[in-house]
Design an enzyme around this catalytic site. Structure first.
Site, mmCIF file in Angstrom:
data_model
loop_
_atom_site.group_PDB
_atom_site.id
_atom_site.type_symbol
_atom_site.label_atom_id
_atom_site.label_comp_id
_atom_site.label_asym_id
_atom_site.label_seq_id
_atom_site.Cartn_x
_atom_site.Cartn_y
_atom_site.Cartn_z
ATOM 1 C CG LEU A 1 -1.971 -1.161 1.420
ATOM 2 C CD1 LEU A 1 -2.708 -0.886 2.778
ATOM 3 C CD2 LEU A 1 -2.911 -1.293 0.196
ATOM 4 C CG ASP A 2 0.262 4.519 -2.854
ATOM 5 O OD1 ASP A 2 0.923 3.804 -3.134
ATOM 6 O OD2 ASP A 2 -0.825 4.947 -3.440
ATOM 7 N NE ARG A 3 5.602 8.403 5.079
ATOM 8 C CZ ARG A 3 5.244 9.492 5.535
ATOM 9 N NH1 ARG A 3 4.483 10.344 4.866
ATOM 10 N NH2 ARG A 3 5.502 9.964 6.767
ATOM 11 C CB THR B 1 -2.906 3.504 1.201
ATOM 12 O OG1 THR B 1 -3.188 4.512 0.065
ATOM 13 C CG2 THR B 1 -4.348 2.856 1.169
ATOM 14 N NE ARG C 1 -2.823 8.441 -4.259
ATOM 15 C CZ ARG C 1 -1.287 8.896 -3.978
ATOM 16 N NH1 ARG C 1 -0.550 7.831 -3.734
ATOM 17 N NH2 ARG C 1 -1.241 10.028 -3.944
#
Length: 301
Positions: free
Chosen positions: A133-135, A137, A233
């Protein structure tokens, strides 16, 4: 780490054929042969060309694993959602990267899992992250606890058999109840991070369901049918409804939410050793829950 099978086939089968059917790669077999593992047939050393008969037991002892890099342990506690011998699922907080990087070398989720393994006294295994996951998220992240488990997860991911469901707060009002986005993605020229919808890009498929509408935003359930970087996103921004708080793609921050409003709510995968599906859920974290409640009351600023 030891894996056992009891052969139930009526016809004899070579060990190498049986292992191929179980997803054991040649590379893993070579590692077992040359780096301290064992292959046992009914408790005795076996060879790939040996034949298995009905009710024979095959044992795969995996060699101890070592990290290719000097991984620093972090002892920040984890929110464990599910754990057994083969898999670990963790609820990742926002503002924690999934993997170490130049900017965050010592406190990624992998660093924390490594520290957890050391505290628990686990021997011969290292973190194998299967989903990232993105930082900013939050939500469920899936790990294989050994090399073989990770390889089997990767096969499911490549075949799009791991079901990932997100909760996302899109800015503005959306009236459509359900829609499917088939919009290819590619890098933005000159940017290492940013992506965009581009006809020559890689296929990206996102399905969304409207769950609730609020004065300034819309809560959606999102399912990924492909796993491109920043997929939700970018697709949301392309619709003209960027994620709340996602400043990289045009979303606006609020006093109540200082990060993108995206949460991996659920992961469903097939457990190859237990032969059943595993479903793991992470409830909305406090910041997103608060934003949702204050949006509903019209108290946002």
């Amino acid at each position: 780490m030891q894996i056992n099978w009891r052969y139930q086939g009526k016809e004899p089968i070579k060990i190498k054929t049986f292992l191929k059917e179980k997803g054991v790669s040649r590379r893993l077999l070579a590692s077992i042969r040359f780096h301290g593992g064992e292959l046992l047939l009914n408790g005795f050393p076996g060879r790939k060309v040996d034949q298995m008969e009905f009710t024979d037991q095959l044992t795969l002892r995996l060699p101890a694993e070592k990290s290719r890099q000097q991984l620093q342990p972090s002892y920040v506690p984890l929110d464990i959602l599910y754990e057994d011998r083969d898999f670990l699922l963790v609820n990742k907080p926002a503002r924690v990267p999934s993997i170490p990087s130049f900017l965050y070398p010592n406190d990624s989720l992998i660093n924390r899992v490594w520290g957890y393994y050391l505290l628990r006294g686990y021997q011969g295994i290292i973190p194998h992250i299967a989903t990232r996951l993105d930082r900013d998220t939050s939500g469920v992240v899936l790990f294989g606890k050994h090399r073989y488990a990770h390889a089997l997860l990767d096969q499911q991911l490549q075949a799009h058999q791991v079901e990932k469901t997100y909760l996302a707060m899109l800015s503005g009002k959306i009236t459509t109840a359900h829609f499917l986005l088939e919009l290819p993605l590619d890098r933005v020229p000159g940017s290492f991070i940013k992506r965009r919808v581009e006809v020559t890009g890689k296929r990206a498929s996102t399905e969304m369901w409207k769950l609730a509408g609020f004065p300034q935003a819309t809560l959606c359930k999102v399912r990924l049918h492909t796993g491109r970087t920043h997929q939700i996103r970018v697709h949301s921004a392309y619709l003209g409804h960027p994620l709340v708080g996602d400043t990289l793609y045009g979303g606006e921050l609020s006093q109540q939410l200082q990060r993108q409003a995206l949460h991996c709510h659920k992961i469903v995968f097939f457990h190859p050793f237990k032969q059943k599906k595993i479903e793991v859920v992470a409830q909305l974290p406090a910041d997103l829950q608060k934003y949702l409640e204050e949006n509903q009351r019209g108290e946002l600023s």
